[in-house]
Design a protein around this motif. Sequence first.
Motif, PDB file in Angstrom:
ATOM      1  N   THR A  76       0.831  -1.210   0.000  1.00  0.00           N
ATOM      2  CA  THR A  76       0.000   0.000   0.000  1.00  0.00           C
ATOM      3  C   THR A  76       0.862   1.255   0.000  1.00  0.00           C
ATOM      4  O   THR A  76       0.553   2.236  -0.688  1.00  0.00           O
ATOM      5  N   THR A 102       3.884   1.663  -1.233  1.00  0.00           N
ATOM      6  CA  THR A 102       4.476   1.886  -2.552  1.00  0.00           C
ATOM      7  C   THR A 102       3.449   2.436  -3.536  1.00  0.00           C
ATOM      8  O   THR A 102       3.776   3.273  -4.377  1.00  0.00           O
ATOM      9  N   CYS A 103       2.208   1.976  -3.419  1.00  0.00           N
ATOM     10  CA  CYS A 103       1.148   2.491  -4.296  1.00  0.00           C
ATOM     11  C   CYS A 103       0.898   3.973  -4.025  1.00  0.00           C
ATOM     12  O   CYS A 103       0.797   4.780  -4.956  1.00  0.00           O
ATOM     13  N   ALA A 126       3.713   6.032  -5.353  1.00  0.00           N
ATOM     14  CA  ALA A 126       3.614   6.155  -6.807  1.00  0.00           C
ATOM     15  C   ALA A 126       2.599   7.221  -7.201  1.00  0.00           C
ATOM     16  O   ALA A 126       2.818   7.997  -8.140  1.00  0.00           O
ATOM     17  N   PRO A 154       4.625   5.174 -11.804  1.00  0.00           N
ATOM     18  CA  PRO A 154       4.682   3.881 -11.122  1.00  0.00           C
ATOM     19  C   PRO A 154       6.105   3.578 -10.648  1.00  0.00           C
ATOM     20  O   PRO A 154       7.070   3.808 -11.376  1.00  0.00           O
ATOM     21  N   THR A 174      -0.570   1.888 -12.480  1.00  0.00           N
ATOM     22  CA  THR A 174      -0.397   1.843 -11.023  1.00  0.00           C
ATOM     23  C   THR A 174      -1.327   0.813 -10.394  1.00  0.00           C
ATOM     24  O   THR A 174      -0.930   0.058  -9.493  1.00  0.00           O
ATOM     25  N   GLY A 175      -2.566   0.750 -10.890  1.00  0.00           N
ATOM     26  CA  GLY A 175      -3.516  -0.219 -10.367  1.00  0.00           C
ATOM     27  C   GLY A 175      -3.098  -1.651 -10.648  1.00  0.00           C
ATOM     28  O   GLY A 175      -3.203  -2.527  -9.782  1.00  0.00           O
ATOM     29  N   GLU A 211      -0.029  -2.719 -11.177  1.00  0.00           N
ATOM     30  CA  GLU A 211       1.144  -3.035 -10.351  1.00  0.00           C
ATOM     31  C   GLU A 211       0.743  -3.297  -8.904  1.00  0.00           C
ATOM     32  O   GLU A 211       1.283  -4.200  -8.253  1.00  0.00           O
ATOM     33  N   TYR A 212      -0.207  -2.499  -8.392  1.00  0.00           N
ATOM     34  CA  TYR A 212      -0.636  -2.702  -7.011  1.00  0.00           C
ATOM     35  C   TYR A 212      -1.358  -4.039  -6.862  1.00  0.00           C
ATOM     36  O   TYR A 212      -1.143  -4.760  -5.876  1.00  0.00           O
TER      37      TYR A 212
END
Length: 409
Positions: free
Chosen positions: A156, A158-159, A162, A168, A190-191, A193-194
Amino acid sequence: MVLRKIFPAMYTLSEEAPACSRNGTLYLMRCIFVMGVRKPPARFFVAYCLWSIVMNLSSTFYQPIAFLTGYISHLSELSAGELLTSLQVAFNAWTCSAKVLIVWALIKHFDDANDILDEMDRRLTQPSERLRVHQAVSKSNRIFFIFMTVYMSYATNTCLTAIVMGKPLYQNYYPYLDWRSSSWQLGLQTGLEYFAMAGACLQDVCADCYPVNFVLVLRAHMSIFADRLRQLGSDPEESPEQRYEQLIQCIQDHKTILRFVDCLRPVISGTIFVQFLVVGLVLGLTLINIVLFANLGSAIAALFFMTAVLLETTPFCILCNYLTDDCYNLADALFESNWIDGEQRYKKTLMYFLQKLQQPIKFMAMNAFPISVGTNIVVTKFSFSVFTLVKQMNIAEKLAKVEGEADFN
């Protein structure tokens, strides 16, 4: 009160409640089900299969490829800090995929281990014995949620970092997706990757916490077993035949404990070996990133990541050392029992059993090295070697210089 209703296995039951050692892995097994590596339930067969494909395709199989492809495609565009942030996670993602595959292949061992725990529970007759198992169960589940909190906090954080930075952090490669071209593609990148990282963290929790969950409950049973050994021959009203039968039953209990350990040994051997291979390198890269390159947001995320990496091996290595002490405690407990007045047959059997108890339970990482605190310290110390090598070769200064020249041009 709300948590107690939602997660009742986190709390210690009263000694009157029947012992259920398998509840020590209750939330672990549920998360393994969410991983999509269990047999699909008949009622939700199609839905579970689709979820398994999505989860494992994004986190287990594609994420390691996405990291590698991203380096090949955008290596020149990554700053030193971004590269290290991505690289430290990439190594751990590759090992996570390997551990998930090992757990997937040997998942039946978890069910067998829980069945053996049910056998052990049937030997518990005293309220104090049941209470010890209840305490181990609640502690096991609390530790599981500690793992989950640390791992998910990293994903969370890292998200959020970003989102704040506007790009990202991992910059994984996704076909037909260019996050630089528009804000909605940045949000989608980003979504994705998360989602992949959150799935990998969930998988990592299960792959790293299961030895702790199982061994904590095992240690409770070994403590109860030690008391049972210590009480052998203490009842003056027992006949020699009854005393001998009690000893034979204790020998059977010890065999049950060894069956439990042998059931888990193949899974533990594979997953811990994979983690030992890279823990020093990953920690070294994280230290370099924190000290030399990371901004505040990246440093916080890296600290969460470092904590998660240390949790992958350290708690279980400590438990392995305690397990060795528990085995020696069993031998001491048997020797302290009232065996001097026993008949010859009883003494001979007891001496043979004593020799068996003096052989400690040990877990090996692919028969290469023992899983212990000493081994964990050795592989962790490698991280300082990596950090020292980077400092001595002035790699950080060279990367900063190259990055500065690129910005100037």
